[in-house]
Design a protein around this motif. Sequence first.
Motif, mmCIF file in Angstrom:
data_model
loop_
_atom_site.group_PDB
_atom_site.id
_atom_site.type_symbol
_atom_site.label_atom_id
_atom_site.label_comp_id
_atom_site.label_asym_id
_atom_site.label_seq_id
_atom_site.Cartn_x
_atom_site.Cartn_y
_atom_site.Cartn_z
ATOM 1 N N PRO A 153 0.871 -1.160 0.230
ATOM 2 C CA PRO A 153 -0.052 0.134 -0.472
ATOM 3 C C PRO A 153 0.561 1.412 0.107
ATOM 4 N N LEU A 154 0.547 2.154 -0.579
ATOM 5 C CA LEU A 154 0.728 3.809 -0.437
ATOM 6 C C LEU A 154 1.031 4.403 0.238
ATOM 7 N N TYR A 155 -0.081 3.926 1.431
ATOM 8 C CA TYR A 155 0.025 4.217 2.580
ATOM 9 C C TYR A 155 0.538 3.618 3.757
ATOM 10 N N ASP A 156 0.707 4.409 5.163
ATOM 11 C CA ASP A 156 0.631 3.055 6.131
ATOM 12 C C ASP A 156 -0.838 4.154 6.864
ATOM 13 N N SER A 157 -1.059 2.691 7.061
ATOM 14 C CA SER A 157 -2.810 2.740 7.716
ATOM 15 C C SER A 157 -2.622 2.589 8.942
ATOM 16 N N GLU A 158 -1.161 2.234 9.491
ATOM 17 C CA GLU A 158 -1.204 2.486 11.164
ATOM 18 C C GLU A 158 -0.621 3.385 11.639
ATOM 19 N N ALA A 159 -0.029 4.604 10.551
ATOM 20 C CA ALA A 159 0.544 5.224 11.071
ATOM 21 C C ALA A 159 -0.431 6.631 12.011
ATOM 22 N N ASN A 160 0.451 6.934 12.524
ATOM 23 C CA ASN A 160 -0.462 7.742 13.779
ATOM 24 C C ASN A 160 -1.747 7.844 13.992
ATOM 25 N N PRO A 161 -2.002 6.721 14.732
ATOM 26 C CA PRO A 161 -3.265 6.018 14.947
ATOM 27 C C PRO A 161 -4.419 6.669 15.549
ATOM 28 N N VAL A 289 -7.116 19.442 11.348
ATOM 29 C CA VAL A 289 -6.466 18.166 12.342
ATOM 30 C C VAL A 289 -5.175 18.007 13.089
ATOM 31 N N ILE A 290 -5.217 17.272 14.085
ATOM 32 C CA ILE A 290 -4.347 17.579 15.107
ATOM 33 C C ILE A 290 -4.245 16.121 15.355
ATOM 34 N N ASN A 291 -2.451 15.922 14.823
ATOM 35 C CA ASN A 291 -2.334 14.502 15.903
ATOM 36 C C ASN A 291 -1.744 14.550 17.429
ATOM 37 N N ASP A 292 -2.534 13.461 17.422
ATOM 38 C CA ASP A 292 -2.033 13.342 19.085
ATOM 39 C C ASP A 292 -1.016 12.921 19.700
ATOM 40 N N THR A 293 -0.313 11.974 18.738
ATOM 41 C CA THR A 293 0.557 11.468 19.413
ATOM 42 C C THR A 293 1.656 12.425 19.504
#
Length: 360
Positions: A153-161, A289-293
């Motif tokens: 896949p061209l995206y990482d579906s689990e990146a920064n969930p 959109v905020i990355n909470d990690t």
Amino acid sequence: MKKFLFLCLVLQILITSGCGQKEADAVCIGSLRTEYRVNPVGIDAENPRFSWQMTSDIRGQYQTAYQIFVGDSAENLADGVYVWDSGRVESGNAVDIRYAGKTLEPCTRYYWQVKVWDKEDKAVFSTQEAYFETALTDGDWSGAQWIAVPEEPLYDSEANPYFTVEAVVRAPEGDASIVWGYTPQDGSSCNLKVNYGEDDTVAICWYRENRFGEQTESGGIKTDKFLAADLQSRAFKLTLKVTEHRLTVYIDDEEAASGDFGCIRGTNCGFGMNAGRNEKAVYYQSFRVINDTTGEVVYDEDFSDPYDTIFGEVFIDMTGDGWYRHNGAVTATPSAYHMENDPAPMMRKEFMADKGAIKS
């Protein structure tokens, strides 16, 4: 006048066939082709086929023999330096004559000429410029890849969930919505919607939708903390907080619903909004959109410039009081569409040449 037009037509035919100037009763050799094409580029035949045509004003004229010359440049051909000289072949055939010289080099242009003897054993050379270019052979494709959708896949579906999406919404008739995890590669999206019931109730639902509009996973609840009539009459802040498989929804910073959700999509995917078919317009004043990690603000859009938004080259329909009127299907951030290994072939490529213009 008719005779003049006929002579012009004959002259044009002779020029386009490669014969050039033609004397009375002379034999002309033209229409030179390689692999049935005029000066083809990128042929992969190991022994390409040559053909030509003889024309003459003499009744009953015909070819009795031929000789083909092939050079690796126009200069070498003119100087008699050949990669193949067929020698004189006693034959009247002028079609499908196969190259029989040494192995042709890949990605190389070769020039060729044919010498023909007529029924009086008089020889005439072709004057039309004729060439062909070879393609890459099987052994020259090392490191190359087929144009196709990558296996990974061209995206990482689990990146920064862990992320939060905030939107200031006004939805007097339609359903306020937030989309996350939109991926055009498989046409799916994760959706959150606020629905108004006829009994003045508010239903908050979340679901995953495929490219055919079918829901493959869904959940949600009705809440009595808010009245439909109240939300329809004003703007409110809609917040979605995602922590791996758990969703929490807030309206005006007050928790309105929460539940489990199996599909994990991280901040590398697309964010936006979704209006289903035949739904009424919904208005957005901001989208964030905020990355909470990491605490990073991934996207922050206030729709102050309809020609420059986080949604890229998407038409933004603005109202007179500065709200984005959303009445399309899915509108998502460009990261959802960006494919680093785009499988679509490029039909045009700009590049710099070290030695100036290249003749092709």
